[in-house]
Design an enzyme around this catalytic site. Structure first.
Site, PDB file in Angstrom:
ATOM      1  N   LYS A 221      43.793 -54.528 -26.929  1.00  0.00           N
ATOM      2  CA  LYS A 221      45.166 -54.154 -27.808  1.00  0.00           C
ATOM      3  C   LYS A 221      46.364 -55.102 -27.504  1.00  0.00           C
ATOM      4  O   LYS A 221      46.521 -55.265 -26.160  1.00  0.00           O
ATOM      5  CB  LYS A 221      45.471 -52.764 -27.368  1.00  0.00           C
ATOM      6  CG  LYS A 221      44.918 -51.691 -28.049  1.00  0.00           C
ATOM      7  CD  LYS A 221      45.086 -50.269 -27.569  1.00  0.00           C
ATOM      8  CE  LYS A 221      46.294 -49.579 -28.402  1.00  0.00           C
ATOM      9  NZ  LYS A 221      46.470 -48.153 -27.761  1.00  0.00           N
TER      10      LYS A 221
HETATM   11  C1  E4P Z   1      47.070 -45.323 -29.535  1.00  0.00           C
HETATM   12  O1  E4P Z   1      46.699 -46.393 -29.851  1.00  0.00           O
HETATM   13  C2  E4P Z   1      48.719 -45.261 -29.202  1.00  0.00           C
HETATM   14  O2  E4P Z   1      49.003 -46.108 -28.223  1.00  0.00           O
HETATM   15  C3  E4P Z   1      48.866 -43.848 -29.493  1.00  0.00           C
HETATM   16  O3  E4P Z   1      48.594 -43.131 -30.340  1.00  0.00           O
HETATM   17  C4  E4P Z   1      50.654 -43.587 -29.392  1.00  0.00           C
HETATM   18  O4  E4P Z   1      50.870 -42.325 -29.461  1.00  0.00           O
HETATM   19  P1  E4P Z   1      52.234 -41.635 -29.217  1.00  0.00           P
HETATM   20  O5  E4P Z   1      53.294 -42.244 -29.911  1.00  0.00           O
HETATM   21  O6  E4P Z   1      52.333 -40.178 -29.166  1.00  0.00           O
HETATM   22  O7  E4P Z   1      52.565 -42.288 -27.658  1.00  0.00           O
END
Ligand code: E4P
Length: 289
Positions: free
Chosen positions: A111
């Site tokens: 990522k």
């Molecule tokens: C996933 O890849 C993201 O990091 C995650 O869904 C972020 O979620 P949040 O906005 O609830 O922290």
């Protein structure tokens, strides 16, 4: 339950939680993690509560342990592992971390953030055969830049529009998912939409209704979905939101990624928060940046 067309990923940092969800649903296609979710892992929380802090190497070791435990529980959507980055991290530094992380498990996705350095890192990574997921996506222009920057790859690339965090600032995050999907219908199919930052059952159902490629969902929402008997949206499903609509933009996907406006306040904020949560786990002597 029978496998759905939209791939379901668990959004979390706890292997036991992933296992529980797998048992509840019968399968999960993948997992997403991020520095905040890792800092929230029960073992890491326990270490911190006992006054223990980690070196950067120990933090990486813990992260590797977590994803290695999760990896066999999930299907072909893989496990997304997020590099540590802040405003100052260069693409080369991100790729060095990404390559290390990619070697941890056979089904890794690295990522990178939707920033200029993140996009450069993604391009370098796909050129070296790594699978990537571009995170902290808050605009259609960012998604277009991801498309342009990763063109010509063999493995599908993921882009993760963040629904809940847009809702938090009064914008309808589901509109972004819908708009990116509509835009990519004119593309070559190498970029898949992974709806992220999902906070409610309503949002999950809307993702199914929109037929998004993948959705990453906290265990809490998946549990609620299971408890309700795995409802699916009817054909006339209507997503209710009082937030401001996000209009669709006509963008030319054949343009170079640098021509798109990739700046977004929530991307910058999100990076800061991930960096802060990562640093919370570190001993003062180990704090980077
Ligand atoms: C996933 O890849 C993201 O990091 C995650 O869904 C972020 O979620 P949040 O906005 O609830 O922290």
């Amino acid at each position: 339950m029978t496998r759905l067309k939209t791939k379901i990923l668990v959004d979390g940092g706890d292997p036991q939680e992933t296992l529980r969800v797998t048992e509840l649903l019968g399968y999960v296609d993948g997992q997403t993690t991020n520095p905040s979710l890792v800092a929230n892992n029960p073992h890491i929380k326990q270490l911190l509560a006992s006054g223990r802090k980690l070196s950067e190497q120990e933090e990486m070791d813990e992260y590797r342990k977590i994803v290695r435990e999760i990896s066999p529980f999930v299907g072909d959507a893989g496990v997304s592992i997020e590099v540590f980055s802040d405003r100052k991290t260069t693409a080369q530094e991100m790729v060095a971390q990404g390559k290390e992380m990619y070697s941890w498990i056979p089904n890794a996705y690295v990522k990178y953030p939707c920033t200029a350095e993140g996009l450069r890192a993604a391009r370098m990574s796909v050129d070296q055969g790594l699978r990537v997921n571009l995170t902290l996506c808050f605009s259609q222009q960012q998604a277009a830049a991801v498309y342009a920057a990763t063109k010509g790859t063999r493995a599908p690339v993921y882009v993760s529009p963040f629904v809940g965090r847009l809702d938090d600032i009064g914008q309808n995050g589901m509109d972004l998912v819908k708009n990116v999907k509509r835009m990519l219908a004119h593309g070559d199919g190498h970029l898949l939409v992974l709806a992220a930052s999902i906070r409610s059952l309503e949002q999950l159902l809307c993702c199914f209704w929109l037929d998004v490629d993948l959705v990453t969902v906290p265990a809490r929402v998946l549990t609620l979905w299971a408890e309700k008997g795995f409802p699916m949206p009817e054909a006339d499903f209507q997503y209710r939101s009082s937030a401001k609509p996000i209009p669709y933009e006509e963008l030319d996907l054949t343009q170079p990624w640098e021509t798109f406006n990739i700046a977004h306040e929530l991307t910058a904020k999100g990076l800061e928060k991930f960096a802060a949560d990562y640093r919370k786990t570190l001993a003062d002597t180990a704090v980077a940046g």
